[in-house]
Design a protein around this motif. Structure first.
Motif, PDB file in Angstrom:
ATOM      1  N   MET A 157      57.768  11.526 -28.140  1.00  0.00           N
ATOM      2  CA  MET A 157      56.543  12.264 -27.793  1.00  0.00           C
ATOM      3  C   MET A 157      55.577  12.169 -28.958  1.00  0.00           C
ATOM      4  N   VAL A 158      54.305  11.957 -28.673  1.00  0.00           N
ATOM      5  CA  VAL A 158      53.284  11.827 -29.717  1.00  0.00           C
ATOM      6  C   VAL A 158      52.224  12.892 -29.517  1.00  0.00           C
ATOM      7  N   PHE A 159      51.805  13.503 -30.630  1.00  0.00           N
ATOM      8  CA  PHE A 159      50.717  14.477 -30.620  1.00  0.00           C
ATOM      9  C   PHE A 159      49.424  13.806 -31.071  1.00  0.00           C
ATOM     10  N   ASP A 160      48.326  14.063 -30.375  1.00  0.00           N
ATOM     11  CA  ASP A 160      46.948  13.831 -30.821  1.00  0.00           C
ATOM     12  C   ASP A 160      46.731  12.539 -31.612  1.00  0.00           C
ATOM     13  N   PRO A 161      46.844  11.382 -30.967  1.00  0.00           N
ATOM     14  CA  PRO A 161      46.702  10.126 -31.712  1.00  0.00           C
ATOM     15  C   PRO A 161      45.257   9.768 -32.063  1.00  0.00           C
ATOM     16  N   TRP A 162      44.910   9.945 -33.333  1.00  0.00           N
ATOM     17  CA  TRP A 162      43.664   9.412 -33.909  1.00  0.00           C
ATOM     18  C   TRP A 162      44.089   8.487 -35.038  1.00  0.00           C
ATOM     19  N   LEU A 163      44.040   7.183 -34.790  1.00  0.00           N
ATOM     20  CA  LEU A 163      44.561   6.221 -35.753  1.00  0.00           C
ATOM     21  C   LEU A 163      43.524   5.213 -36.232  1.00  0.00           C
ATOM     22  N   ILE A 164      42.418   5.072 -35.510  1.00  0.00           N
ATOM     23  CA  ILE A 164      41.350   4.163 -35.940  1.00  0.00           C
ATOM     24  C   ILE A 164      40.003   4.780 -35.608  1.00  0.00           C
ATOM     25  N   GLY A 165      38.971   4.274 -36.284  1.00  0.00           N
ATOM     26  CA  GLY A 165      37.607   4.675 -35.980  1.00  0.00           C
ATOM     27  C   GLY A 165      37.249   6.058 -36.490  1.00  0.00           C
ATOM     28  N   PRO A 166      36.009   6.468 -36.237  1.00  0.00           N
ATOM     29  CA  PRO A 166      35.538   7.773 -36.693  1.00  0.00           C
ATOM     30  C   PRO A 166      35.789   8.858 -35.666  1.00  0.00           C
ATOM     31  N   PHE A 168      33.660  12.571 -34.363  1.00  0.00           N
ATOM     32  CA  PHE A 168      32.359  13.254 -34.405  1.00  0.00           C
ATOM     33  C   PHE A 168      31.263  12.272 -34.816  1.00  0.00           C
ATOM     34  N   ALA A 169      31.029  11.328 -33.929  1.00  0.00           N
ATOM     35  CA  ALA A 169      30.007  10.287 -34.092  1.00  0.00           C
ATOM     36  C   ALA A 169      30.359   9.372 -35.262  1.00  0.00           C
ATOM     37  N   ARG A 170      29.983   9.753 -36.461  1.00  0.00           N
ATOM     38  CA  ARG A 170      30.248   8.928 -37.650  1.00  0.00           C
ATOM     39  C   ARG A 170      30.511   9.803 -38.867  1.00  0.00           C
ATOM     40  N   GLY A 171      30.807  11.109 -38.606  1.00  0.00           N
ATOM     41  CA  GLY A 171      30.918  12.064 -39.708  1.00  0.00           C
ATOM     42  C   GLY A 171      32.300  12.154 -40.321  1.00  0.00           C
ATOM     43  N   TRP A 172      33.356  11.930 -39.535  1.00  0.00           N
ATOM     44  CA  TRP A 172      34.733  12.051 -40.022  1.00  0.00           C
ATOM     45  C   TRP A 172      35.410  10.689 -39.979  1.00  0.00           C
ATOM     46  N   TRP A 173      36.197  10.430 -41.030  1.00  0.00           N
ATOM     47  CA  TRP A 173      37.007   9.217 -41.082  1.00  0.00           C
ATOM     48  C   TRP A 173      38.387   9.603 -41.605  1.00  0.00           C
ATOM     49  N   LEU A 174      39.370   8.804 -41.273  1.00  0.00           N
ATOM     50  CA  LEU A 174      40.744   9.131 -41.660  1.00  0.00           C
ATOM     51  C   LEU A 174      40.927   9.102 -43.170  1.00  0.00           C
ATOM     52  N   LEU A 175      41.572  10.130 -43.691  1.00  0.00           N
ATOM     53  CA  LEU A 175      41.911  10.173 -45.113  1.00  0.00           C
ATOM     54  C   LEU A 175      43.122   9.294 -45.411  1.00  0.00           C
ATOM     55  N   HIS A 176      44.108   9.330 -44.517  1.00  0.00           N
ATOM     56  CA  HIS A 176      45.358   8.609 -44.741  1.00  0.00           C
ATOM     57  C   HIS A 176      45.361   7.253 -44.038  1.00  0.00           C
ATOM     58  N   GLU A 177      46.046   6.310 -44.652  1.00  0.00           N
ATOM     59  CA  GLU A 177      46.261   4.997 -44.047  1.00  0.00           C
ATOM     60  C   GLU A 177      47.418   5.105 -43.060  1.00  0.00           C
ATOM     61  N   PRO A 178      47.182   4.879 -41.759  1.00  0.00           N
ATOM     62  CA  PRO A 178      48.286   4.992 -40.798  1.00  0.00           C
ATOM     63  C   PRO A 178      49.355   3.938 -41.069  1.00  0.00           C
ATOM     64  N   PRO A 179      50.608   4.226 -40.707  1.00  0.00           N
ATOM     65  CA  PRO A 179      51.641   3.189 -40.808  1.00  0.00           C
ATOM     66  C   PRO A 179      51.227   1.945 -40.018  1.00  0.00           C
ATOM     67  N   SER A 180      51.609   0.771 -40.515  1.00  0.00           N
ATOM     68  CA  SER A 180      51.157  -0.482 -39.904  1.00  0.00           C
ATOM     69  C   SER A 180      51.654  -0.649 -38.470  1.00  0.00           C
ATOM     70  N   ASP A 181      52.725   0.057 -38.108  1.00  0.00           N
ATOM     71  CA  ASP A 181      53.287  -0.081 -36.758  1.00  0.00           C
ATOM     72  C   ASP A 181      52.821   1.022 -35.814  1.00  0.00           C
ATOM     73  N   HIS A 198      38.031  17.426 -28.842  1.00  0.00           N
ATOM     74  CA  HIS A 198      37.384  16.968 -30.068  1.00  0.00           C
ATOM     75  C   HIS A 198      37.924  15.601 -30.470  1.00  0.00           C
ATOM     76  N   SER A 199      37.047  14.766 -30.986  1.00  0.00           N
ATOM     77  CA  SER A 199      37.383  13.353 -31.155  1.00  0.00           C
ATOM     78  C   SER A 199      38.325  13.055 -32.312  1.00  0.00           C
ATOM     79  N   ASP A 200      38.696  14.061 -33.114  1.00  0.00           N
ATOM     80  CA  ASP A 200      39.776  13.836 -34.084  1.00  0.00           C
ATOM     81  C   ASP A 200      41.137  14.102 -33.440  1.00  0.00           C
ATOM     82  N   HIS A 201      41.142  14.438 -32.154  1.00  0.00           N
ATOM     83  CA  HIS A 201      42.372  14.637 -31.381  1.00  0.00           C
ATOM     84  C   HIS A 201      42.370  13.748 -30.128  1.00  0.00           C
ATOM     85  N   LEU A 202      41.220  13.676 -29.493  1.00  0.00           N
ATOM     86  CA  LEU A 202      41.015  12.772 -28.363  1.00  0.00           C
ATOM     87  C   LEU A 202      40.176  11.602 -28.879  1.00  0.00           C
TER      88      LEU A 202
END
Length: 600
Positions: A157-166, A168-181, A198-202
């Motif tokens: 089961m996976v919760f709230d996949p935000w792994l690429i892209g911004p 809230f338009a272009r205001g938030w970006w991922l702090l952590h580097e996701p695992p390559s897989d 919200h787009s950091d969850h959806l």
């Protein structure tokens, strides 16, 4: 044996006949010395009303409102929200929430009881005793931000996949580097839970990648008033197995695994949280909920995870004028972060999970244009929160790093087991140091030159579509460049929401006023696609001033959550414009606004 699923009554406070006789007219504050909980009683002649002394926003304590000469309101010490105790309605923000009332009951000796009627806890239906877990049977792997990959027996089961892209338009970006897989992990999931819209969850960029491989992956969301996937068709993402489930009912996955989605007490129209149970062991994920399930949550769960960082709002960094000096904003942010840290620590102490993990706060304002926000919008340190929790309780804490895995069976049996938490291999990249801005900025920039904005009548078309009116507020909307200076050839106009007119000057009547400067690429993208204004506000793409300094809940709540589910019909609009021919637009003629045409 099944636990009781009947409503219960709890006595919260007892007042003696003498204390009742000494109640003064107006507001009375009381504390239950045995529990440390606070209450408010309001007396008006023979009538009594009562509530908990807890602000509905973020759990702050109310004190007397010295500005209220009538003696009917109290003020929250956290964010200055005000409650009229005589009506149990919040007056700041105006026309927003109501406070939950307690039952006031007199006994035979003229003493007084404050009672709370408690509905049964839905997770207590069909209770299961925890079974011993094998090592490796339940594993939780952190990917990024609010995204967890849970191995639960032979299910994933996976919760709230935000792994690429911004977000809230272009205001938030991922702090952590996701695992390559990460994409393989998503494709292998048996089900995905998405907490809210919200787009950091959806994250539609993430889901687009997933849909290219597994469009039929089962995705579960709560039955919120604003559907989580309200914008799916317009997103172009092809997902075919979205399941909307009712709140507070167990969803059975297999004989060992079930989950239950609960609503937020402050934002039930959009926010949810989840309880996952495997072989009787509960995992509680409160995500971004301000008061998950109205504050009623299971205690002593195996694992609890929640947000912690703060900074997920345009307030106060994007505000200026009046009290909003840089010194005031810095002090406010420092104070608020400390309050949030203490609130989360107290919540964990009250719920007593075996293990706690702070997550859903690992984002950064990395675009160069948002350097000011990045430098001022300081966030809580997860280690600081965990240290505070450990100081006040025996709860085990886990600060996750991308790819790290917690083995629940090992940790429950022996928290000191060196294999209980497996960190990512040495040399694994933890923090991102570059972001692929261009593909996402191109999408936003495409809206700037759209044909819609050649016709100034788009203004009336858009705000009529939005459907907000009959409210005494005048807003000046200004399109800007990257630095929030007026965009050459951009639109600068007034909207009077009392009658939904677009005057050339502010009206003579007394009225609240807001000025909203928005980056032209983002505001036009939002307008064109009928998106919610969180893209602007939470994404730090606006700069605001207001007079007086009052939060207009009805206005912002409408544009952030209650806009129509279908976008404006711009095709019909353009056809109408073509039929009318060139010249001054209808909105300019009728409402005297003289917007400049955009530069091309």
């Amino acid at each position: 044996m099944e636990q009781s699923t009947e409503q219960t009554t709890e006595i919260l406070l007892c007042l003696s006949p003498v204390e009742v006789a000494n109640l003064k007219e107006g507001i009375n504050f009381f504390r239950n010395k045995s529990t440390g909980k606070d209450y408010i009683l309001y007396k008006s002649k023979s009538r009594l009303r009562a509530c908990k002394n807890v602000c509905k926003h973020q759990g702050g304590l109310f004190i007397k409102d010295i500005e209220d000469l009538a003696g009917r309101s109290v003020r929250c010490t956290k964010h200055n929200w005000k409650l009229d105790v005589s009506t149990m309605k919040y007056i700041n923000p105006p026309e927003s929430f109501c406070q939950d009332e307690l039952v006031v009951e007199m006994d035979e000796n003229n003493g007084l009881l404050l009672l709370e009627l408690n509905p049964p806890n839905p997770w207590d239906s069909e209770p299961r005793s925890p079974e011993e877990l094998d090592f490796g049977e339940v594993q939780i792997t952190y990917l990024t931000h609010a995204c967890m990959d849970l191995k639960l027996g032979d299910k994933r089961m996976v919760f709230d996949p935000w792994l690429i892209g911004p977000a809230f338009a272009r205001g938030w970006w991922l702090l952590h580097e996701p695992p390559s897989d990460w994409l393989e992990r998503l494709c292998q999931a048996d089900l995905i839970y998405i907490s809210h819209l919200h787009s950091d969850h959806l994250s539609y960029p993430t889901l687009k990648k997933l849909a290219g491989r597994r469009p039929d992956i089962p995705i579960y969301v709560g039955n919120t008033e604003r559907p989580v996937f309200w914008n799916l068709n317009q997103s172009g993402v092809q997902l075919t197995n979205i399941n909307v489930v009712p709140f507070g009912i167990w969803q059975q996955v297999d004989k060992n695994l079930r989950f239950m989605i609960l609503m937020d007490g402050v934002h039930p129209e959009m926010d949810t949280c989840i309880i996952v149970e495997y072989k009787g062991h509960k995992i509680l994920n409160t995500v971004d909920c301000t008061r998950p399930n109205g504050g009623r949550l299971p205690t002593k769960v195996a694992l609890m995870m929640s947000d912690f960082a703060g900074g997920a709002s345009g307030f106060p960094m994007t505000f200026s004028g009046g009290k909003f000096t840089e010194e005031w904003k810095a002090q406010f942010i420092k104070t608020e972060r400390k309050k949030l840290l203490n609130y989360k620590a107290q919540l964990v102490k009250n719920l007593q999970p075996r293990i706690y993990c702070p997550f859903a706060g690992y984002f950064v304002e990395s675009h160069p244009s948002d350097k000011y926000i990045k430098e001022t919008n300081t966030k809580n340190d997860p280690n600081e929160l965990n240290n505070l929790i450990k100081k006040n309780s025996d709860v085990i804490t886990w600060t996750p790093r991308p790819g790290a895995t917690l083995d629940l069976g090992r940790m429950l049996k022996d928290p000191t087991d060196s294999k209980g938490i497996i960190e990512p291999p040495e040399g694994t990249k933890i923090y991102k140091d570059s972001w692929d801005f261009e593909p996402y900025l191109e999408i936003l920039n495409a809206a700037v030159g759209d044909e819609i904005f050649l016709h100034s009548s788009w203004i009336k078309e858009y705000f009529t579509w939005a459907g907000f009116k009959d409210y005494n507020l005048v807003v000046r909307m200004i399109e800007t460049d990257e630095d929030f200076n007026p965009f050459p050839g951009g639109y600068d106009y007034l909207v009077d929401f009392l009658d939904l007119s677009f005057p050339k000057e502010r009206p003579q009547r007394e009225h609240p006023y807001e000025e909203i400067r928005s980056r032209v690429d983002v505001i036009r993208h939002v307008v064109k696609n009928g998106l919610l204004w969180d893209e602007l506000y939470i994404g730090f793409q606006t700069r605001l001033q207001r007079d007086p300094d009052i939060y207009h809940h009805l206005f912002w709540n409408h544009f952030q959550i209650k806009l129509p589910l279908t976008p404006p019909n711009w095709r019909s609009f353009l056809t109408c414009c073509e039929q009318n021919g060139p010249g001054i637009s209808q909105v300019a003629e009728e409402d005297h606004i003289e917007p400049l045409r955009p530069a091309h």
